[in-house]
Design an enzyme around this catalytic site. Structure first.
Site, PDB file in Angstrom:
ATOM      1  N   ASP A 134       0.825  -1.214   0.000  1.00  0.00           N
ATOM      2  CA  ASP A 134       0.000   0.000   0.000  1.00  0.00           C
ATOM      3  C   ASP A 134       0.852   1.254   0.000  1.00  0.00           C
ATOM      4  O   ASP A 134       0.534   2.244  -0.652  1.00  0.00           O
ATOM      5  CB  ASP A 134      -0.888   0.045   1.254  1.00  0.00           C
ATOM      6  CG  ASP A 134      -1.939  -1.028   1.207  1.00  0.00           C
ATOM      7  OD1 ASP A 134      -1.999  -1.748   0.182  1.00  0.00           O
ATOM      8  OD2 ASP A 134      -2.697  -1.153   2.189  1.00  0.00           O
ATOM      9  N   TYR A 145       1.994   2.186  -3.337  1.00  0.00           N
ATOM     10  CA  TYR A 145       0.865   2.705  -4.102  1.00  0.00           C
ATOM     11  C   TYR A 145       0.595   4.167  -3.712  1.00  0.00           C
ATOM     12  O   TYR A 145       0.421   5.028  -4.569  1.00  0.00           O
ATOM     13  CB  TYR A 145      -0.374   1.847  -3.834  1.00  0.00           C
ATOM     14  CG  TYR A 145      -1.613   2.341  -4.533  1.00  0.00           C
ATOM     15  CD1 TYR A 145      -1.887   1.983  -5.846  1.00  0.00           C
ATOM     16  CD2 TYR A 145      -2.501   3.194  -3.869  1.00  0.00           C
ATOM     17  CE1 TYR A 145      -3.015   2.456  -6.487  1.00  0.00           C
ATOM     18  CE2 TYR A 145      -3.628   3.675  -4.508  1.00  0.00           C
ATOM     19  CZ  TYR A 145      -3.887   3.307  -5.813  1.00  0.00           C
ATOM     20  OH  TYR A 145      -4.997   3.787  -6.445  1.00  0.00           O
ATOM     21  N   ASP A 146       0.591   4.410  -2.395  1.00  0.00           N
ATOM     22  CA  ASP A 146       0.372   5.780  -1.906  1.00  0.00           C
ATOM     23  C   ASP A 146       1.409   6.738  -2.467  1.00  0.00           C
ATOM     24  O   ASP A 146       1.109   7.870  -2.813  1.00  0.00           O
ATOM     25  CB  ASP A 146       0.429   5.826  -0.368  1.00  0.00           C
ATOM     26  CG  ASP A 146      -0.784   5.163   0.251  1.00  0.00           C
ATOM     27  OD1 ASP A 146      -1.751   4.887  -0.499  1.00  0.00           O
ATOM     28  OD2 ASP A 146      -0.758   4.901   1.470  1.00  0.00           O
ATOM     29  N   SER A 154     -14.142   9.074   1.738  1.00  0.00           N
ATOM     30  CA  SER A 154     -12.821   8.505   2.005  1.00  0.00           C
ATOM     31  C   SER A 154     -12.134   9.460   2.982  1.00  0.00           C
ATOM     32  O   SER A 154     -12.659  10.523   3.280  1.00  0.00           O
ATOM     33  CB  SER A 154     -12.021   8.365   0.729  1.00  0.00           C
ATOM     34  OG  SER A 154     -11.940   9.617   0.106  1.00  0.00           O
ATOM     35  N   LEU A 155     -10.989   9.082   3.475  1.00  0.00           N
ATOM     36  CA  LEU A 155     -10.310   9.903   4.480  1.00  0.00           C
ATOM     37  C   LEU A 155      -8.995  10.424   3.934  1.00  0.00           C
ATOM     38  O   LEU A 155      -8.295   9.719   3.210  1.00  0.00           O
ATOM     39  CB  LEU A 155     -10.026   9.062   5.728  1.00  0.00           C
ATOM     40  CG  LEU A 155     -11.246   8.573   6.514  1.00  0.00           C
ATOM     41  CD1 LEU A 155     -10.838   7.507   7.511  1.00  0.00           C
ATOM     42  CD2 LEU A 155     -11.929   9.728   7.225  1.00  0.00           C
ATOM     43  N   LYS A 191      -8.287   2.562  12.926  1.00  0.00           N
ATOM     44  CA  LYS A 191      -8.637   2.498  11.507  1.00  0.00           C
ATOM     45  C   LYS A 191      -8.528   1.047  11.038  1.00  0.00           C
ATOM     46  O   LYS A 191      -7.444   0.520  10.842  1.00  0.00           O
ATOM     47  CB  LYS A 191      -7.725   3.395  10.680  1.00  0.00           C
ATOM     48  CG  LYS A 191      -8.119   3.393   9.229  1.00  0.00           C
ATOM     49  CD  LYS A 191      -7.448   4.520   8.470  1.00  0.00           C
ATOM     50  CE  LYS A 191      -7.926   4.544   7.033  1.00  0.00           C
ATOM     51  NZ  LYS A 191      -7.507   3.359   6.264  1.00  0.00           N
ATOM     52  N   GLU A 215     -16.892  -1.285   8.582  1.00  0.00           N
ATOM     53  CA  GLU A 215     -15.850  -2.046   7.902  1.00  0.00           C
ATOM     54  C   GLU A 215     -16.093  -3.535   8.096  1.00  0.00           C
ATOM     55  O   GLU A 215     -16.335  -3.986   9.213  1.00  0.00           O
ATOM     56  CB  GLU A 215     -14.500  -1.650   8.531  1.00  0.00           C
ATOM     57  CG  GLU A 215     -13.310  -1.876   7.652  1.00  0.00           C
ATOM     58  CD  GLU A 215     -13.035  -0.702   6.691  1.00  0.00           C
ATOM     59  OE1 GLU A 215     -13.842   0.252   6.622  1.00  0.00           O
ATOM     60  OE2 GLU A 215     -12.009  -0.776   6.001  1.00  0.00           O
ATOM     61  N   TYR A 239     -17.680  -4.047  11.949  1.00  0.00           N
ATOM     62  CA  TYR A 239     -17.697  -2.994  12.972  1.00  0.00           C
ATOM     63  C   TYR A 239     -18.285  -1.741  12.346  1.00  0.00           C
ATOM     64  O   TYR A 239     -17.883  -1.353  11.245  1.00  0.00           O
ATOM     65  CB  TYR A 239     -16.281  -2.647  13.438  1.00  0.00           C
ATOM     66  CG  TYR A 239     -15.663  -3.664  14.353  1.00  0.00           C
ATOM     67  CD1 TYR A 239     -16.107  -3.787  15.665  1.00  0.00           C
ATOM     68  CD2 TYR A 239     -14.638  -4.488  13.916  1.00  0.00           C
ATOM     69  CE1 TYR A 239     -15.534  -4.706  16.521  1.00  0.00           C
ATOM     70  CE2 TYR A 239     -14.058  -5.417  14.769  1.00  0.00           C
ATOM     71  CZ  TYR A 239     -14.510  -5.522  16.069  1.00  0.00           C
ATOM     72  OH  TYR A 239     -13.939  -6.423  16.914  1.00  0.00           O
ATOM     73  N   LYS A 242     -12.130  12.191  14.357  1.00  0.00           N
ATOM     74  CA  LYS A 242     -13.288  12.848  13.750  1.00  0.00           C
ATOM     75  C   LYS A 242     -13.795  13.914  14.707  1.00  0.00           C
ATOM     76  O   LYS A 242     -13.951  13.630  15.906  1.00  0.00           O
ATOM     77  CB  LYS A 242     -14.415  11.834  13.517  1.00  0.00           C
ATOM     78  CG  LYS A 242     -14.047  10.710  12.571  1.00  0.00           C
ATOM     79  CD  LYS A 242     -15.142   9.653  12.489  1.00  0.00           C
ATOM     80  CE  LYS A 242     -14.718   8.551  11.528  1.00  0.00           C
ATOM     81  NZ  LYS A 242     -15.604   7.374  11.587  1.00  0.00           N
ATOM     82  N   LYS A 274      -1.843   7.540   9.978  1.00  0.00           N
ATOM     83  CA  LYS A 274      -1.374   6.204   9.611  1.00  0.00           C
ATOM     84  C   LYS A 274      -0.229   5.719  10.500  1.00  0.00           C
ATOM     85  O   LYS A 274       0.623   6.497  10.905  1.00  0.00           O
ATOM     86  CB  LYS A 274      -0.895   6.202   8.147  1.00  0.00           C
ATOM     87  CG  LYS A 274      -1.966   6.623   7.141  1.00  0.00           C
ATOM     88  CD  LYS A 274      -3.070   5.609   6.978  1.00  0.00           C
ATOM     89  CE  LYS A 274      -2.706   4.480   6.057  1.00  0.00           C
ATOM     90  NZ  LYS A 274      -2.991   4.662   4.659  1.00  0.00           N
ATOM     91  N   CYS A 276      22.525 -31.407   3.530  1.00  0.00           N
ATOM     92  CA  CYS A 276      22.487 -30.377   4.569  1.00  0.00           C
ATOM     93  C   CYS A 276      23.759 -29.527   4.481  1.00  0.00           C
ATOM     94  O   CYS A 276      24.871 -30.071   4.483  1.00  0.00           O
ATOM     95  CB  CYS A 276      22.387 -31.043   5.942  1.00  0.00           C
ATOM     96  SG  CYS A 276      22.595 -29.874   7.306  1.00  0.00           S
ATOM     97  N   CYS A 293      25.893 -30.368   7.934  1.00  0.00           N
ATOM     98  CA  CYS A 293      26.498 -31.668   8.247  1.00  0.00           C
ATOM     99  C   CYS A 293      26.625 -32.579   7.030  1.00  0.00           C
ATOM    100  O   CYS A 293      27.202 -33.655   7.130  1.00  0.00           O
ATOM    101  CB  CYS A 293      25.710 -32.373   9.356  1.00  0.00           C
ATOM    102  SG  CYS A 293      24.126 -33.024   8.804  1.00  0.00           S
ATOM    103  N   CYS A 328      16.824 -31.937   7.192  1.00  0.00           N
ATOM    104  CA  CYS A 328      18.123 -32.602   7.248  1.00  0.00           C
ATOM    105  C   CYS A 328      17.912 -33.888   8.039  1.00  0.00           C
ATOM    106  O   CYS A 328      17.293 -33.884   9.100  1.00  0.00           O
ATOM    107  CB  CYS A 328      19.127 -31.694   7.961  1.00  0.00           C
ATOM    108  SG  CYS A 328      20.519 -32.570   8.686  1.00  0.00           S
ATOM    109  N   CYS A 359      23.854 -33.721  13.401  1.00  0.00           N
ATOM    110  CA  CYS A 359      24.031 -32.430  12.722  1.00  0.00           C
ATOM    111  C   CYS A 359      24.262 -31.330  13.758  1.00  0.00           C
ATOM    112  O   CYS A 359      23.406 -31.088  14.613  1.00  0.00           O
ATOM    113  CB  CYS A 359      22.799 -32.112  11.886  1.00  0.00           C
ATOM    114  SG  CYS A 359      22.849 -30.471  11.149  1.00  0.00           S
TER     115      CYS A 359
HETATM  116  C1  9MJ Z   1     -12.053   2.632   9.568  1.00  0.00           C
HETATM  117  N1  9MJ Z   1     -11.622   2.166   8.398  1.00  0.00           N
HETATM  118  O1  9MJ Z   1     -11.873   2.002  10.607  1.00  0.00           O
HETATM  119  C2  9MJ Z   1     -13.798   5.602   8.902  1.00  0.00           C
HETATM  120  N2  9MJ Z   1     -12.765   3.864   9.575  1.00  0.00           N
HETATM  121  O2  9MJ Z   1     -15.076   7.589   8.477  1.00  0.00           O
HETATM  122  C3  9MJ Z   1     -13.225   4.539  10.664  1.00  0.00           C
HETATM  123  N3  9MJ Z   1     -13.127   4.551   8.489  1.00  0.00           N
HETATM  124  C4  9MJ Z   1     -14.382   6.581   8.021  1.00  0.00           C
HETATM  125  N4  9MJ Z   1     -13.864   5.617  10.238  1.00  0.00           N
HETATM  126  C5  9MJ Z   1     -15.468   8.320   7.409  1.00  0.00           C
HETATM  127  N5  9MJ Z   1     -13.051   4.159  11.955  1.00  0.00           N
HETATM  128  C6  9MJ Z   1     -15.007   7.725   6.281  1.00  0.00           C
HETATM  129  C7  9MJ Z   1     -14.308   6.612   6.666  1.00  0.00           C
END
Ligand code: 9MJ
Length: 671
Positions: A35, A38-39, A84-85, A117, A175, A225, A292, A316, A410, A413, A428, A434
Site C-alpha cells: 500500500d 501505491y500511496d 474517504s479519508l 482504523k 468495515e 464494525y 473525527k 497512519k 544439509c 552436516c 536434514c 548435525c
Molecule cells: C475505519 N476504516 O476504521 C472511517 N474507519 O469515516 C473509521 N473509516 C471513516 N472511520 C469516514 N473508523 C469515512 C471513513
C-alpha cells in the site's frame, strides 16, 4: 525533471502504473505492491498535477478515489456518498489538521472521536423499518456493488435491528474485516485444498465479500464494525458522532471497543500511541487511527474537499510492508532439522526496524510466489513475528533472475535432505549428528519457557558446541567454570553466573521439563497437558500411542511423535543423564476425574483474553477436569468472554448460558 514534456511523460507513466495496480487491487483482490508504494505513486501524481493543473484529465486516477464496481454485481447508487479519508503520515500533519479546524471554528480545543482504523472493506448497510434490505460496497464512493446476499451471511451483522425507535431508513456504515486468526486458518485450509491463498486479511475480506456465491462467503470468518451512518429518514439522531455510535450499538450494531472521545490534538496523539502499543495484540489488522470532530454542527462548518471530509483524518501507522531487492537466498537448519530458505535483502525500513533477512518458509512457497533471486520483493514485518517475503513485483523483474533450488545435502552436516509428501518443509536427516540441529536443541532447552538457564545465550551455546565441550543437552550439567571462562567474550565472573544458573535450573517443573526436551509437535500447552494427565515422567515415557491419543487435544500425529521420541535409545540415555545430574520437579498429585473441581462442566471461550492466550486458558480448564468446546449450545455451562467477543457471546446470552468475564474466569481457576 526539467521540461514540460518530461512532466507530461512522467504523469502518463504514473497514471498507467496506478491504473494497473488499481485493477490488481480492486478487481483481482491480488495487489502486487505494498500500500505504501501505491500511496507514493498516487502522491507523486497528485503533486505533479497540483503543479501543472493544465495536465489534469477527467480520467486521471486522482479524479476518482477508489475504483469502479465489478461488472458481476448489481450497481448501487449511494444516496449519501461514502467518504474517504485524507491521511496524516506523521505528527506534524496531525497538528496541521487540528490547527485548520481550530482556526475555522475559532476554538482553542476541539473534541474528537478517536477510532482505530480498521483495514478491511467499507460497507454500507441499509435498514428499512429495522430490516436489513441491502448491503453495498463503497466502490468509487458514489456507486458501489450490491453484496446483500453476502453480507447476510456475516453473523455480526444483524438482519433486523434490536430494540425500538430506529429511523424508518437507516444506513449504517462500517468495515467488514477478517480476523488475523481467521485469516491464518483460511490460508492454511486453502493451501491444503490447493485453493487461492490471500496476501493479507484485508484482501481475504475483500475476496470473500465479493464472491458471486454467498455459500462461499458464509464459510469465511468475516466480522463487521460500524463507525458511521449514511442516509437516515424519519428520525433525528443525536448531534454528536460518539452519541450516534452508542445509539447504533443499542440497535444491535457492533462497535469497536477501543473507540474513545478525546480532547484536542494531545488527546489524539495519546490515543495513537496507546493503540500503536496494542496493535499486535489485536486480532484484526489496523493501519492507523481516525480522528473525527465529534460535534456534527462543527463537522458541517468544516465541510468537505472533493470526497474527503475536512473534519476527519486518518493518522497512519508505520507501514508493515515494504519493497526491496532480494540479493540471495541462504538456508537455515532448525532444531528439528527443518531447512528454511532465508532471504538476504537489500536493507529496508519496515514495521519500525531495518530488516536484512526474511523467511521464505519453504520451496513450495517460493515456487507458488514465483520469487527469484534478483527480484524486487514485498517484505512484511508485523509485530514480533519474523519478517517474511510475501511476494514479488512482477513488473519490476529484471533480466537474469535466478530460481532457488533446495540443496540435496544439509549445508551444515552434509546429511541427505528429504521432504516427506505430507510435509511442506524439507529436513536434514542428520538428527543430533548435525551440529546445527544440536545447537538449536540446546538453545531451546536453555530458553526462558523451557529450563530458563539465564546467561546461556545463543552465542555461548554455539561456541560450546563448536569447541566440542558439549554434544547434547545433558552435557551442559557437566560443564566446569574454567571451560566456560576460557571461551571468547567470557570471564571468570560470567562463567560462574552460568554455572549458578545451570544449578538453579535443575529445580524445575514436569511441564517445563517435557517442553524443554524439544519433542516435535509438543509445545508449551501440550507439555502442560501431558504433565497434568500423566503426573510422572515415567508414566508418560511408557505410554503407548493409543493411550496418548486419549489425552485431550493430542491427535494421532502428536501421539506418534511423542511415542517415537521416547522409544529412541539416545533420548532415553539423555533423560537418564539429566536425572542423574540432579534435575528434579515437585510431584504432581493426580486427582481422579470425578473429584476434579470442574468435572462435567463445558466451557466455551470467545474474544481475546488480556492475561493469557486461548490455548493457555483452555489448558487451565482441561487441567481442572472441564471440557472446552468450540461452539455454544444449550449444553454449555459457561462462556468466557474476552475483548472483542464474536457472536458466541450473543448466542450465550440468548440461550441464558452463564457468562464469565476474564476476572471471573481467573478467580474460578485460582480457587
Ligand atoms: C475505519 N476504516 O476504521 C472511517 N474507519 O469515516 C473509521 N473509516 C471513516 N472511520 C469516514 N473508523 C469515512 C471513513
Amino acid at each position: 525533471m526539467s521540461t514540460a514534456n518530461d512532466v507530461a511523460k512522467r504523469i502518463d507513466k504514473l497514471r498507467e502504473e496506478i491504473n494497473h495496480h488499481n485493477h490488481l487491487y480492486y478487481v483481482m483482490d491480488a495487489p502486487e505492491i505494498p500500500d505504501i508504494e501505491y500511496d507514493r505513486l498516487l502522491r507523486e501524481l497528485q503533486a505533479l498535477e497540483n503543479a501543472h493543473p493544465e495536465l489534469i484529465t477527467p480520467d486521471s486516477p486522482t479524479q476518482r478515489v477508489g475504483a469502479g464496481p465489478l461488472t458481476s454485481f448489481a450497481e448501487v447508487k449511494h444516496q449519501v456518498p461514502m467518504l474517504s479519508l485524507s491521511n496524516a503520515m506523521d505528527e506534524q500533519e496531525v497538528h496541521d489538521f487540528d490547527r485548520r479546524i481550530c482556526e475555522k471554528l475559532a476554538s482553542d480545543e476541539v473534541v474528537y472521536a478517536a477510532e482505530p482504523k480498521l483495514d478491511g472493506l467499507a460497507i454500507s448497510l441499509r435498514y428499512e423499518n429495522g430490516i436489513l434490505v441491502r448491503g453495498a460496497t463503497r466502490g468509487d464512493g458514489s456507486t458501489g456493488e450490491d453484496v446483500t446476499q453476502n453480507v447476510r451471511t456475516i453473523e455480526t451483522i444483524p438482519l433486523r435491528l434490536h430494540g425500538k425507535g430506529y429511523p424508518k431508513v437507516l444506513e449504517v456504515r462500517g468495515e467488514v474485516i477478517m480476523t488475523k486468526s481467521g485469516f491464518n486458518k483460511l490460508n492454511e485450509t486453502q493451501r491444503e485444498q490447493g485453493g487461492k491463498t490471500f496476501a493479507n486479511p484485508r484482501n481475504a475480506a475483500a475476496g470473500s465479500l465479493r464472491q458471486l456465491d454467498p455459500a462461499v462467503t458464509a464459510t469465511r470468518p468475516l466480522e463487521f464494525y460500524s463507525y458511521g451512518i449514511g442516509q437516515v429518514e424519519g428520525k433525528k439522531l443525536p448531534d454528536k458522532h460518539s452519541e450516534i455510535l452508542k445509539q447504533l450499538r443499542e440497535w444491535g450494531m457492533r462497535l469497536n471497543p477501543e473507540v474513545q472521545v478525546v480532547r484536542g490534538v494531545r488527546g489524539c496523539l495519546r490515543f495513537y500511541e496507546n493503540i500503536l502499543k496494542k496493535r499486535d495484540r489485536l486480532d484484526y489488522d489496523i493501519d492507523g487511527v481516525v480522528y473525527k470532530v465529534d460535534d456534527l454542527e462543527q463537522q458541517n462548518i468544516m465541510g468537505f474537499v472533493s470526497r474527503a471530509p475536512r473534519w476527519a483524518i486518518a493518522h497512519k501507522f508505520p507501514a508493515q510492508e515494504e519493497m526491496t531487492v532480494l540479493l540471495d537466498i541462504d538456508v537455515q537448519v532448525g532444531r528439528t532439522g527443518a531447512i528454511t530458505p532465508v532471504a538476504r535483502l537489500e536493507p529496508v525500513f519496515v514495521g519500525g526496524v531495518t530488516v536484512t533477512n526474511a523467511t521464505l518458509h519453504n520451496q513450495d512457497e517460493i515456487d507458488r510466489k514465483d520469487v527469484r533471486i534478483g527480484d524486487t520483493v514485498v517484505v512484511r514485518r508485523a509485530g514480533d513475528v519474523i519478517p517474511e517475503v510475501v511476494g514479488m513485483v512482477k513488473s519490476k523483474r529484471p533480466k537474469g533472475t535466478r530460481k532457488f533450488k533446495m540443496p540435496v545435502a544439509c549445508p551444515v552436516c552434509g546429511s541427505e535432505v528429504v521432504k516427506l509428501e505430507t510435509e511442506a518443509v524439507a529436513r536434514c536427516t542428520g538428527g543430533l549428528f548435525c551440529p546445527a540441529q544440536r545447537k538449536e536443541a540446546i538453545k531451546h532447552f536453555a530458553s526462558r519457557k523451557a529450563m530458563d538457564i539465564e546467561g546461556l545465550g545463543d552465542k555461548l551455546v554455539e561456541q560450546l558446541v563448536d569447541e566440542g565441550l558439549i554434544h547434547d543437552i545433558a552435557d551442559l550439567f557437566g560443564l566446569e567454570k574454567d571451560q566456560i571462562a576460557a571461551l571468547d567474550r567470557m570471564a571468570d565472573k560470567s562463567a560462574q553466573n552460568v554455572i549458578d544458573a545451570l544449578e538453579k535450573s535443575k529445580q524445575t517443573t514436569l511441564d517445563r521439563f517435557i517442553f524443554s526436551l524439544g519433542i516435535r509437535q509438543v509445545g508449551e500447552t501440550t507439555a502442560r497437558t501431558l504433565a497434568q494427565h500423566f503426573g510422572t515422567l515415567d508414566a508418560l515415557m511408557k505410554a503407548k500411542e493409543q493411550t496418548l491419543i486419549d489425552v485431550p487435544d493430542v491427535g494421532p500425529v502428536v501421539a506418534e511423535s511423542i511415542a517415537h521420541f521416547f522409544a529412541e535409545k539416545h533420548n532415553q540415555d539423555v533423560i537418564k543423564k539429566l536425572l542423574n545430574a540432579g534435575v528434579v520437579w515437585p510431584e504432581i498429585k493426580l486427582v481422579p476425574k470425578e473429584e476434579q473441581p470442574l468435572n462435567g462442566k463445558t466451557f466455551v471461550i470467545t474474544g481475546t483474553l488480556s492475561t493469557m492466550g486461548r490455548d493457555e486458558a483452555k489448558a487451565k480448564l482441561l487441567a481442572l477436569g472441564a471440557k472446552v468446546s468450540g461452539s455454544v449450545s444449550k449444553n454449555t455451562d459457561y462462556v468466557i468472554v474476552g475483548e472483542n467477543p464474536g457472536s458466541k457471546a450473543t448466542k450465550a446470552e440468548s440461550l441464558g448460558v452463564e457468562i464469565l468475564d476474564e476476572a471471573a474466569f481467573l478467580k474460578l481457576v485460582q480457587e
